[in-house]
Design a protein around this motif. Structure first.
Motif, PDB file in Angstrom:
ATOM      1  N   LYS A  66       6.730  -1.621  40.816  1.00  0.00           N
ATOM      2  CA  LYS A  66       5.740  -1.533  41.999  1.00  0.00           C
ATOM      3  C   LYS A  66       5.335  -0.275  42.195  1.00  0.00           C
ATOM      4  O   LYS A  66       3.980   0.075  42.539  1.00  0.00           O
ATOM      5  CB  LYS A  66       6.367  -2.231  43.165  1.00  0.00           C
ATOM      6  N   GLU A  67       6.136   0.745  42.103  1.00  0.00           N
ATOM      7  CA  GLU A  67       5.801   2.278  42.241  1.00  0.00           C
ATOM      8  C   GLU A  67       4.758   2.596  41.104  1.00  0.00           C
ATOM      9  O   GLU A  67       3.954   3.589  41.339  1.00  0.00           O
ATOM     10  CB  GLU A  67       6.983   2.890  42.177  1.00  0.00           C
TER      11      GLU A  67
ATOM     12  N   LEU B 299      -2.421   4.585  31.372  1.00  0.00           N
ATOM     13  CA  LEU B 299      -1.413   3.882  30.406  1.00  0.00           C
ATOM     14  C   LEU B 299      -0.009   4.010  30.689  1.00  0.00           C
ATOM     15  O   LEU B 299       0.201   5.288  30.530  1.00  0.00           O
ATOM     16  CB  LEU B 299      -1.851   3.688  29.052  1.00  0.00           C
ATOM     17  N   VAL B 300       0.773   3.302  31.154  1.00  0.00           N
ATOM     18  CA  VAL B 300       2.276   3.620  31.072  1.00  0.00           C
ATOM     19  C   VAL B 300       3.002   2.797  30.179  1.00  0.00           C
ATOM     20  O   VAL B 300       3.094   1.622  30.086  1.00  0.00           O
ATOM     21  CB  VAL B 300       2.587   3.277  32.701  1.00  0.00           C
ATOM     22  N   VAL B 301       3.793   3.704  29.403  1.00  0.00           N
ATOM     23  CA  VAL B 301       4.598   3.122  28.479  1.00  0.00           C
ATOM     24  C   VAL B 301       6.111   2.911  28.978  1.00  0.00           C
ATOM     25  O   VAL B 301       6.633   3.996  29.349  1.00  0.00           O
ATOM     26  CB  VAL B 301       4.586   3.836  26.923  1.00  0.00           C
ATOM     27  N   VAL B 302       6.650   1.810  28.894  1.00  0.00           N
ATOM     28  CA  VAL B 302       7.917   1.531  29.465  1.00  0.00           C
ATOM     29  C   VAL B 302       8.912   1.188  28.223  1.00  0.00           C
ATOM     30  O   VAL B 302       8.674   0.004  27.723  1.00  0.00           O
ATOM     31  CB  VAL B 302       8.226   0.648  30.597  1.00  0.00           C
TER      32      VAL B 302
ATOM     33  N   VAL C 259      10.624  -4.207  34.950  1.00  0.00           N
ATOM     34  CA  VAL C 259       9.751  -3.416  35.507  1.00  0.00           C
ATOM     35  C   VAL C 259       8.255  -4.013  35.261  1.00  0.00           C
ATOM     36  O   VAL C 259       7.413  -4.078  36.433  1.00  0.00           O
ATOM     37  CB  VAL C 259       9.630  -2.231  34.579  1.00  0.00           C
ATOM     38  N   LEU C 260       7.843  -4.751  34.357  1.00  0.00           N
ATOM     39  CA  LEU C 260       6.632  -5.412  34.228  1.00  0.00           C
ATOM     40  C   LEU C 260       6.572  -6.617  35.306  1.00  0.00           C
ATOM     41  O   LEU C 260       5.406  -6.552  35.955  1.00  0.00           O
ATOM     42  CB  LEU C 260       6.637  -6.126  32.855  1.00  0.00           C
ATOM     43  N   ALA C 261       7.589  -7.188  35.637  1.00  0.00           N
ATOM     44  CA  ALA C 261       7.603  -8.009  36.692  1.00  0.00           C
ATOM     45  C   ALA C 261       7.279  -7.520  37.800  1.00  0.00           C
ATOM     46  O   ALA C 261       6.354  -8.146  38.636  1.00  0.00           O
ATOM     47  CB  ALA C 261       8.734  -9.029  36.792  1.00  0.00           C
TER      48      ALA C 261
ATOM     49  N   LEU D  44       0.260  -1.494  31.138  1.00  0.00           N
ATOM     50  CA  LEU D  44       1.488  -1.173  30.855  1.00  0.00           C
ATOM     51  C   LEU D  44       1.675  -1.626  29.385  1.00  0.00           C
ATOM     52  O   LEU D  44       1.158  -2.749  28.886  1.00  0.00           O
ATOM     53  CB  LEU D  44       2.589  -2.051  31.606  1.00  0.00           C
ATOM     54  N   LEU D  45       2.376  -0.666  28.543  1.00  0.00           N
ATOM     55  CA  LEU D  45       2.967  -1.071  27.141  1.00  0.00           C
ATOM     56  C   LEU D  45       4.323  -1.214  27.453  1.00  0.00           C
ATOM     57  O   LEU D  45       5.064  -0.126  27.469  1.00  0.00           O
ATOM     58  CB  LEU D  45       2.381  -0.190  26.186  1.00  0.00           C
ATOM     59  N   VAL D  46       5.019  -2.486  27.259  1.00  0.00           N
ATOM     60  CA  VAL D  46       6.481  -2.768  27.634  1.00  0.00           C
ATOM     61  C   VAL D  46       7.093  -2.867  26.233  1.00  0.00           C
ATOM     62  O   VAL D  46       6.847  -3.956  25.512  1.00  0.00           O
ATOM     63  CB  VAL D  46       6.388  -3.970  28.626  1.00  0.00           C
TER      64      VAL D  46
END
Length: 247
Positions: free
Chosen positions: A143-144, A48-51, A216-218, A154-156
């Motif tokens: 993308k990276e 999980l990546v939190v942005v 970033v999500l897009a 993702l938690l945006v």
């Protein structure tokens, strides 16, 4: 690849201890955030990546266990980012040193949400992105991020415009309602192209802190064929708050 995403607002008022007597006013937003996190859990990600938005000093990556606090809002409350099984009663892991850099507010709110929902489904990392980031840079970051594991969620974190009323942080701007409505439509439809094409200058003028995280999500969602659902949309305190889930 991206298997799911949750989009949540990041006002410190989402934390009841910060909101104090007004805490009940965001009960529906909190419930929607919990539902969105449930979609992430159901996707069974490997990571999980939190942005979230951050000032220049808070930009960049954060390891699991990074600390944040709400002392700047008069509340002696500390959180840790995504500490799950193996942690002690205070969130410490015996096998890891506490990172020194404190989480930006948006990621601290995310850490609070993860703790509230007892997140323990996958390792967590954080990423602070800045308002000056160009759309192309945000898209490339997305993308990276998803290229680093087989199943990424993702938690945006991020708010829409802060110009929805006369008492809003940015005062009333007649363009705010239309901007927020377009973002809400794009999140509901998982419309990657619309998010990538958001007007960065207008977002800056409307104080929409979510613009960079949404892009970033897009970038992360390009070609993934995810579907979206808008779980919450409102403008309390003159700020647009949106909650969505993609899967």
């Amino acid at each position: 690849m991206l298997v799911a995403a949750a989009v949540c607002p990041c006002p410190p008022l989402l934390v009841p201890e910060v909101a104090a007597g007004a805490a009940h006013e965001l009960d529906s937003a909190r419930a929607a955030c919990e539902d969105a996190l449930g979609v992430l859990a159901a996707a069974r990600p490997d990571r999980l990546v939190v942005v979230g938005p951050a000032e220049q000093s808070g930009q960049g990556p954060y390891q699991e266990g990074a600390r944040g606090s709400f002392r700047g809002f008069g509340v002696d409350l500390e959180v840790r980012l995504g500490v799950g099984p193996g942690a002690g009663p205070d969130g410490d892991r015996p096998d890891s040193a506490a990172p020194e850099r404190e989480l930006p507010v948006s990621l601290a709110v995310a850490a609070w949400l993860l703790r509230r929902t007892d997140w323990s489904h996958a390792p967590v990392e954080g990423l602070g992105v800045g308002e000056p980031f160009a759309a192309e840079r945000c898209i490339q970051i997305g993308k990276e991020v998803v290229a680093r594991a087989e199943r990424v969620a993702l938690l945006v974190m991020g708010d829409a415009s802060a110009c929805r009323s006369l008492k809003a942080p940015g005062y009333l701007d007649e363009r705010a309602a239309g901007f927020d409505a377009e973002v809400a439509r794009a999140l509901a439809a998982a419309d990657v192209t619309a998010l990538e094409g958001l007007d960065t200058a207008l977002a800056r003028e409307l104080m929409a802190s979510g613009r960079a995280p949404w892009q970033v999500l897009a970038g992360a969602a390009e070609g993934m064929g995810l579907s979206g659902a808008l779980l919450y949309e409102d403008g309390p305190y003159g700020v647009g708050y949106l909650v969505a889930a993609w899967s």
